[in-house]
Design a protein around this motif. Structure first.
Motif, short mmCIF file in Angstrom:
data_model
loop_
_atom_site.label_atom_id
_atom_site.label_comp_id
_atom_site.label_asym_id
_atom_site.label_seq_id
_atom_site.Cartn_x
_atom_site.Cartn_y
_atom_site.Cartn_z
N ARG A 4 -10.20 -21.17 -8.62
CA ARG A 4 -9.29 -20.03 -8.54
C ARG A 4 -9.53 -19.12 -9.75
NH1 ARG A 4 -3.48 -22.37 -8.16
NH2 ARG A 4 -4.41 -24.06 -9.38
N PHE A 5 -9.18 -17.85 -9.57
CA PHE A 5 -9.47 -16.86 -10.60
C PHE A 5 -8.24 -16.02 -10.92
CE2 PHE A 5 -13.55 -17.85 -8.74
CZ PHE A 5 -14.40 -17.89 -9.84
N GLY A 6 -8.12 -15.70 -12.20
CA GLY A 6 -7.12 -14.76 -12.67
C GLY A 6 -7.78 -13.70 -13.52
N VAL A 7 -6.99 -12.67 -13.85
CA VAL A 7 -7.51 -11.58 -14.68
C VAL A 7 -6.38 -11.06 -15.57
CG1 VAL A 7 -7.04 -9.80 -12.91
CG2 VAL A 7 -8.79 -9.41 -14.66
N PHE A 8 -6.70 -10.75 -16.80
CA PHE A 8 -5.73 -10.15 -17.71
C PHE A 8 -5.56 -8.67 -17.38
CE2 PHE A 8 -6.77 -13.85 -20.27
CZ PHE A 8 -5.54 -14.18 -20.82
N VAL A 9 -4.33 -8.21 -17.46
CA VAL A 9 -4.07 -6.77 -17.35
C VAL A 9 -4.14 -6.18 -18.76
CG1 VAL A 9 -2.68 -6.99 -15.28
CG2 VAL A 9 -1.56 -7.06 -17.52
N PRO A 10 -4.49 -4.90 -18.90
CA PRO A 10 -4.54 -4.27 -20.23
C PRO A 10 -3.12 -4.03 -20.74
CG PRO A 10 -4.97 -2.65 -18.52
CD PRO A 10 -4.89 -3.97 -17.83
N GLN A 11 -2.82 -4.65 -21.86
CA GLN A 11 -1.45 -4.68 -22.37
C GLN A 11 -1.33 -4.02 -23.75
OE1 GLN A 11 -0.32 -8.75 -22.62
NE2 GLN A 11 1.77 -8.36 -23.32
N ALA A 32 -1.46 -0.39 -12.76
CA ALA A 32 -2.51 -0.09 -11.79
C ALA A 32 -3.50 -1.25 -11.67
CB ALA A 32 -3.23 1.19 -12.17
N VAL A 33 -3.85 -1.88 -12.79
CA VAL A 33 -4.75 -3.04 -12.74
C VAL A 33 -4.07 -4.19 -12.01
CG1 VAL A 33 -5.98 -4.75 -14.12
CG2 VAL A 33 -6.02 -2.33 -14.79
N ALA A 34 -2.79 -4.41 -12.29
CA ALA A 34 -2.05 -5.47 -11.60
C ALA A 34 -2.05 -5.24 -10.09
CB ALA A 34 -0.62 -5.54 -12.13
N LYS A 35 -1.83 -4.00 -9.68
CA LYS A 35 -1.81 -3.69 -8.25
C LYS A 35 -3.19 -3.84 -7.62
CE LYS A 35 2.22 -0.64 -8.19
NZ LYS A 35 2.73 0.73 -7.92
N ALA A 36 -4.24 -3.49 -8.38
CA ALA A 36 -5.60 -3.67 -7.87
C ALA A 36 -5.90 -5.15 -7.66
CB ALA A 36 -6.61 -3.04 -8.82
N ALA A 37 -5.47 -5.99 -8.60
CA ALA A 37 -5.67 -7.43 -8.45
C ALA A 37 -4.85 -7.97 -7.28
CB ALA A 37 -5.29 -8.14 -9.75
N ALA A 39 -4.15 -6.52 -4.61
CA ALA A 39 -4.78 -6.12 -3.35
C ALA A 39 -6.09 -6.87 -3.09
CB ALA A 39 -5.04 -4.62 -3.34
N GLY A 40 -6.56 -7.62 -4.07
CA GLY A 40 -7.84 -8.31 -3.95
C GLY A 40 -7.68 -9.81 -3.78
N PRO A 41 -8.75 -10.57 -4.06
CA PRO A 41 -8.72 -12.01 -3.85
C PRO A 41 -8.22 -12.81 -5.05
CG PRO A 41 -10.92 -11.35 -4.46
CD PRO A 41 -10.10 -10.08 -4.42
N TRP A 42 -7.77 -12.13 -6.10
CA TRP A 42 -7.36 -12.81 -7.33
C TRP A 42 -6.12 -13.67 -7.09
CZ3 TRP A 42 -10.67 -12.15 -11.34
CH2 TRP A 42 -11.57 -11.09 -11.25
N ASP A 43 -6.10 -14.85 -7.71
CA ASP A 43 -4.92 -15.71 -7.63
C ASP A 43 -3.82 -15.24 -8.57
OD1 ASP A 43 -3.62 -18.43 -6.87
OD2 ASP A 43 -3.58 -18.42 -9.07
N SER A 44 -4.20 -14.62 -9.71
CA SER A 44 -3.19 -14.35 -10.73
C SER A 44 -3.57 -13.19 -11.63
CB SER A 44 -2.98 -15.60 -11.60
OG SER A 44 -4.21 -15.98 -12.19
N ILE A 45 -2.53 -12.62 -12.25
CA ILE A 45 -2.71 -11.70 -13.37
C ILE A 45 -2.04 -12.33 -14.58
CG2 ILE A 45 -2.91 -9.60 -12.00
CD1 ILE A 45 0.08 -9.10 -12.53
N TRP A 46 -2.52 -11.94 -15.79
CA TRP A 46 -2.06 -12.59 -17.02
C TRP A 46 -1.76 -11.57 -18.10
CZ3 TRP A 46 -1.40 -17.90 -17.38
CH2 TRP A 46 -1.82 -18.62 -16.25
N ARG A 78 1.95 -10.34 -4.04
CA ARG A 78 1.22 -11.55 -3.68
C ARG A 78 0.72 -12.35 -4.87
NH1 ARG A 78 -3.66 -13.23 -3.90
NH2 ARG A 78 -4.35 -11.23 -4.76
N VAL A 79 0.17 -11.67 -5.85
CA VAL A 79 -0.53 -12.32 -6.94
C VAL A 79 0.45 -13.06 -7.85
CG1 VAL A 79 -0.44 -10.39 -8.60
CG2 VAL A 79 -2.46 -11.87 -8.53
N ASN A 80 0.04 -14.22 -8.37
CA ASN A 80 0.84 -14.95 -9.35
C ASN A 80 0.75 -14.25 -10.70
OD1 ASN A 80 1.73 -17.34 -7.74
ND2 ASN A 80 -0.48 -17.61 -7.54
N ILE A 81 1.73 -14.50 -11.57
CA ILE A 81 1.83 -13.79 -12.84
C ILE A 81 2.09 -14.80 -13.96
CG2 ILE A 81 2.96 -11.91 -14.09
CD1 ILE A 81 4.06 -11.01 -11.32
#
Length: 289
Positions: A4-11, A32-37, A39-46, A78-81
């Protein structure tokens, strides 16, 4: 192995919003980055739990983690946070548990509640928190994790420790946050992961460190009778924007071979350009599905 994959948002913490002058626009860039994630296959944002920038404190925006987590919970569907990771010293653990329960409900159960002992000394002192050396911080962290667990699982928990105490607090609604502990301390943190957590973050993308720390985690799980495979083993990978897709795939393969089953990317300049985010989603993540 399915990864599974996550991505950091610019904070703002890593100076990743400084090219945007207006704080409102900075926040919208993060969203905007959170919303892009989402809408994609990402499991999470961080997000990170920090107040001052690195590598040194500067007069630049850094958005507070729980406020941002709560708003992103409502801006996504959808995405986990999650947080990498909440600093125990910044919030009394019973309050942390209450905040996390509230945000988990607001997100419809999508919260990865990060917690760690904390380390950014300048930040602690600047904000008026009493700085303690590692043994004391780890002792407080150990107590905090137990309190948080009890707040999420008991009706009127009671705890009397050296650093914290609670006397029957009611935490309703509890929600069901997933506890994600950060750090590779072999005697305290990894044992707490085996006892209480649903996720662990170790190694910062270093396969040798990941392999070593996860071997220790497995030993703790074996001693405590915990299912090692039930714990997400994550690591953070900072993307080099010069990497080809093949290089990115090779990097992920190296940490997966070391035992990680969850990779969280930090993508420089994603506030200004979503192309690397979309390229990873389209061409790298599917290789590990």
């Amino acid at each position: 192995m399915s990864v599974r994959f996550g991505v950091f948002v610019p904070q703002g913490w890593k100076m990743d919003l400084v090219e945007i002058a207006d704080p409102v626009e900075q926040y919208e860039a993060m969203t905007a980055v959170a919303k892009a994630a989402d809408a994609g296959p990402w499991d999470s944002i961080w997000l990170y739990d920090h107040f001052h920038t690195v590598p040194e404190p500067t007069i630049n925006s850094v958005f507070e983690v729980w406020t941002a987590t709560a708003t992103l919970a409502r801006d996504t569907s959808r995405v986990n946070i999650g947080q990498m990771v909440g600093c125990n010293g910044y919030r009394q653990p019973s309050l942390y548990a209450k905040i996390a329960s509230t945000v988990d409900i607001a997100s419809h159960g999508r919260l990865y509640a990060g917690l760690g002992a904390g380390w950014y000394e300048h930040e602690w002192k600047a904000y008026g928190y009493e700085w303690a050396e590692v043994p004391q911080r780890m002792a407080a962290f150990r107590e905090a994790v137990e309190i948080v667990h009890r707040m999420w699982t008991e009706e009127r928990p009671v705890f009397q420790g050296k650093h914290y105490r609670i006397d029957g607090p009611i935490n309703e609604p509890k929600g069901a946050p997933k506890l994600w502990l950060g750090g590779g301390g072999e005697k305290v943190t990894l044992k707490l992961v085996a006892q209480y957590a649903q996720g662990s973050n170790v190694g910062n993308g270093n396969p040798e460190v990941i392999r070593q720390k996860l071997a220790v985690l497995r030993e703790h799980c074996d001693r405590l009778g915990r299912d090692y495979d039930a714990i997400a083993k994550s690591t953070t990978v900072e993307v080099d924007l010069t990497w080809s897709n093949a290089q990115a795939i090779a990097k992920v393969e190296s940490v997966v071979e070391a035992g990680a089953d969850y990779v969280i990317f930090y993508i420089p300049r994603v506030a200004y350009d979503h192309e690397p985010l979309h390229r990873l989603a389209a061409e790298v993540l599917p290789q590990f599905g």
